[in-house]
Design a protein around this motif. Structure first.
Motif, short mmCIF file in Angstrom:
data_model
loop_
_atom_site.label_atom_id
_atom_site.label_comp_id
_atom_site.label_asym_id
_atom_site.label_seq_id
_atom_site.Cartn_x
_atom_site.Cartn_y
_atom_site.Cartn_z
N PRO A 1 38.08 15.76 89.69
CA PRO A 1 37.91 15.62 88.24
C PRO A 1 39.01 14.75 87.62
CG PRO A 1 38.49 17.88 88.82
CD PRO A 1 38.35 17.13 90.11
N CYS A 2 38.66 14.02 86.57
CA CYS A 2 39.59 13.06 85.97
C CYS A 2 40.84 13.71 85.37
CB CYS A 2 38.90 12.24 84.89
SG CYS A 2 37.70 11.14 85.60
N GLY A 3 40.78 15.01 85.10
CA GLY A 3 41.98 15.67 84.61
C GLY A 3 43.02 15.84 85.71
N LYS A 4 42.59 15.76 86.98
CA LYS A 4 43.50 16.00 88.11
C LYS A 4 43.84 14.74 88.87
CE LYS A 4 41.94 20.54 89.69
NZ LYS A 4 41.14 21.12 90.78
N PHE A 5 42.93 13.78 88.84
CA PHE A 5 43.09 12.59 89.67
C PHE A 5 42.48 11.43 88.90
CE2 PHE A 5 42.57 9.78 93.29
CZ PHE A 5 43.61 10.14 94.14
N LEU A 6 43.30 10.44 88.57
CA LEU A 6 42.80 9.40 87.65
C LEU A 6 42.17 8.21 88.37
CD1 LEU A 6 44.11 11.00 85.41
CD2 LEU A 6 44.96 8.86 84.45
N PRO A 7 41.02 7.76 87.86
CA PRO A 7 40.38 6.57 88.43
C PRO A 7 41.14 5.30 88.08
CG PRO A 7 39.05 7.48 86.61
CD PRO A 7 40.25 8.37 86.77
N ALA A 8 40.66 4.20 88.64
CA ALA A 8 41.24 2.89 88.33
C ALA A 8 40.66 2.38 87.01
CB ALA A 8 40.91 1.90 89.43
N ALA A 9 41.42 1.51 86.35
CA ALA A 9 40.87 0.83 85.18
C ALA A 9 39.58 0.14 85.58
CB ALA A 9 41.88 -0.19 84.67
N GLY A 10 38.55 0.32 84.82
CA GLY A 10 37.29 -0.35 85.08
C GLY A 10 36.43 0.28 86.17
N GLN A 11 36.89 1.36 86.78
CA GLN A 11 36.11 1.96 87.87
C GLN A 11 34.72 2.38 87.37
OE1 GLN A 11 38.25 3.97 90.86
NE2 GLN A 11 36.90 5.72 90.95
N GLY A 12 33.73 2.14 88.19
CA GLY A 12 32.37 2.54 87.84
C GLY A 12 31.65 1.57 86.91
N ALA A 13 32.34 0.51 86.48
CA ALA A 13 31.68 -0.44 85.57
C ALA A 13 31.32 -1.73 86.31
CB ALA A 13 32.60 -0.76 84.39
N ILE A 14 30.18 -2.29 85.96
CA ILE A 14 29.75 -3.57 86.50
C ILE A 14 29.96 -4.62 85.42
CG2 ILE A 14 27.77 -4.90 87.35
CD1 ILE A 14 26.59 -2.21 88.33
N GLY A 15 30.78 -5.63 85.72
CA GLY A 15 31.10 -6.66 84.73
C GLY A 15 30.38 -7.96 85.05
N ILE A 16 29.97 -8.64 84.02
CA ILE A 16 29.28 -9.92 84.20
C ILE A 16 30.12 -11.02 83.55
CG2 ILE A 16 27.11 -11.17 83.91
CD1 ILE A 16 25.85 -8.35 83.29
N GLU A 17 30.55 -11.94 84.42
CA GLU A 17 31.45 -13.02 83.97
C GLU A 17 30.62 -14.28 83.75
OE1 GLU A 17 34.37 -13.85 86.99
OE2 GLU A 17 35.71 -14.90 85.61
N ALA A 18 30.99 -15.03 82.71
CA ALA A 18 30.26 -16.27 82.40
C ALA A 18 31.22 -17.31 81.84
CB ALA A 18 29.16 -15.97 81.39
N ARG A 19 30.71 -18.54 81.69
CA ARG A 19 31.52 -19.61 81.09
C ARG A 19 31.53 -19.44 79.57
NH1 ARG A 19 28.55 -22.14 85.28
NH2 ARG A 19 26.78 -22.32 83.84
N LYS A 20 32.73 -19.56 78.98
CA LYS A 20 32.86 -19.39 77.53
C LYS A 20 32.00 -20.38 76.74
CE LYS A 20 37.57 -17.59 77.29
NZ LYS A 20 38.99 -17.97 77.13
#
Ligand SMILES: NCc1[nH]cc(CCC(=O)O)c1CC(=O)O
Length: 359
Positions: free
Chosen positions: A249-268
């Protein structure tokens, strides 16, 4: 009129392909007229599974983009229009030509302890060997259980799970729940039932005592520590062994920043693509990952820095917790930081948190 084609770049791992499929399905649902074409690209991290993370260097610096760089080259030269990433693998500083234009709704963010013998973080025997190469996981384990040992392992998710098979000197491995869920490898242990259900069913129908009287403190405690939400199992297709898994559980063990998220990168500058992506962005997830990634950025940290990060949205407020481990002092406990900000100002929760870090 010929349909507009969007070329989607992805790594070729099973998890990456699954995530690419999810992005394709979301894009098609929002834009039925759009033609999405998949382009699979091998990254440095994929080509050198023999190297340890510390061994990837770019000149004399640690290479932070081993799973993303080749996708960015393809974005640059126009051979793809979007790059799909596990966001936790994406450096917080991008080439100035690019941005994370959208994220899908986040999957579960917790880490999972998968073991041969059904251990939890608390019941791992002294001297147990845990496979992980993440400095964040290593430092948290070392802090919480200084009597167990972490062993570096690499490879994609199924490869790592198979490393638990005997003869193996590993007692457990740590993986993100998100990857296991997306690959369909995680299931609830059916032998365990939520608090209440079993006890209530056993009551004769003519007596109706208050439910609280049916559950002894001990059975409540047993049920809580072994509730089906944190005791699960992992099995691979075409692999004979099912391994017990404990959700941390996140109260006991912390995930990484962005864990579990799918990011989509593109040209500005690619306004056509950006408009397609804006329509599929999941705003609450975007707010959360903005806080988490900004915090790492302000600390000049990457995914190979021992920092745990956890955001939650509670009504209109974004709360942020970070555990920052000192890289130079291996036995030091983390600095624990808690901030919150209006949901509309995710960067504020990060800057306030960064200002609290002393070093
Ligand atoms: N660094 C590898 C990586 N990148 C993303 C995930 C899992 C999916 C996610 O967190 O979104 C994993 C494997 C793992 O940590 O178990």
């Amino acid at each position: 009129m010929t349909p507009h084609t969007l070329r989607l770049g992805t790594r070729g791992s099973e998890l990456a392909l699954k995530q690419a499929e999810m992005v394709e399905a979301t894009l098609r649902a929002a834009h039925p007229e759009l033609h999405v074409e998949r382009v699979v690209i091998a990254t440095t991290g994929d080509k050198r599974p023999d190297l340890r993370f510390k061994e990837f260097t770019d000149g004399d610096r640690l290479d932070k983009g081993i799973f993303t760089k080749e996708l960015e080259f393809a974005l640059h030269d126009g051979s793809i229009d979007i790059a799909v990433h596990s966001l936790k693998d994406v450096p917080t500083v991008l080439d100035e030509a690019f941005l994370i234009a959208a994220v899908l709704e986040r999957a579960p963010i917790e880490d999972v302890l998968i073991s041969r013998d059904g251990y939890t973080l608390e019941t791992l025997p002294p001297g147990a060997k845990i496979g992980t190469s993440s400095v964040r996981r290593i430092r948290q384990i070392h802090w919480l259980r200084p009597d167990v040992e972490c062993v570096e392992i690499r490879g994609n998710v199924p490869t790592r799970i198979k490393k638990l098979q005997l003869p193996s000197d590993l007692d457990a491995i740590l993986l993100a729940k998100a990857g296991l869920v997306r690959l369909g490898l995680l299931s609830s242990d059916t032998g365990l039932q939520p608090v209440g259900e079993t006890d209530i069913l056993s009551v004769p129908s003519d007596s109706t005592p208050p439910t609280s009287a049916l559950i002894s403190p001990q059975s409540l405690a047993d049920n809580i520590s072994a509730s089906p939400t944190d005791k699960m199992s992992v099995s691979l297709p075409d692999f004979p062994i099912t391994f017990p898994a404990a959700i941390l559980p996140c109260g006991k063990f912390l995930p990484a920043a962005g864990q579990g998220a799918i990011g989509i990168e593109a040209r500005k500058t690619d306004s056509v693509t950006l408009a397609y992506l804006a329509a599929i962005n999941h705003a609450p997830t975007f707010a959360r990952i903005s806080t988490e990634r900004e915090f790492l950025h302000l600390l000049h940290a990457g995914c190979q820095t021992p920092i745990g990060a956890h955001t939650e949205i509670i009504e209109d407020t974004l709360t942020f917790t970070a555990w920052v481990f000192d890289e130079q002092t291996p036995d030091a406990p983390p600095q624990v930081i808690n901030t919150s900000a209006p949901l509309t100002q995710p960067l504020l929760a990060a800057s306030q948190a960064a200002a609290e870090v002393t070093r």
